[in-house]
Motif scaffolding. Sequence first.
Motif: not given
Length: 80
Positions: A8-37
């Motif tokens: 989370d600290a890295l993502l905040v420093k790097e633009g709140m995850g704005d540069r993540l790809t769709h698969p990276e976003l899925l992984e990040a959210l799933e790691d946090r227990g957030i539903l992505t279906n």
Amino acid sequence: MKSVVDDDALLVKEGMGDRLTHPELLEALEDRGILTNGLNTSTLKADLRWWLINADRTEEGTPVSRRIALAAQSAWDKSQ
């Protein structure tokens, strides 16, 4: 969950995850227990931004306990 705190600290420093790809976003959210279906990229980015903003909004509890509560809140909100 400690790795999520560090990530989370890295993502905040790097633009709140704005540069993540769709698969990276899925992984990040799933790691946090957030539903992505079935969610599109812009919704995934909004959900990750919501998480990052709220994860350290309060000083109450530990960083890990705050994130556990936030994951529960996200699941509850999406079930309504």
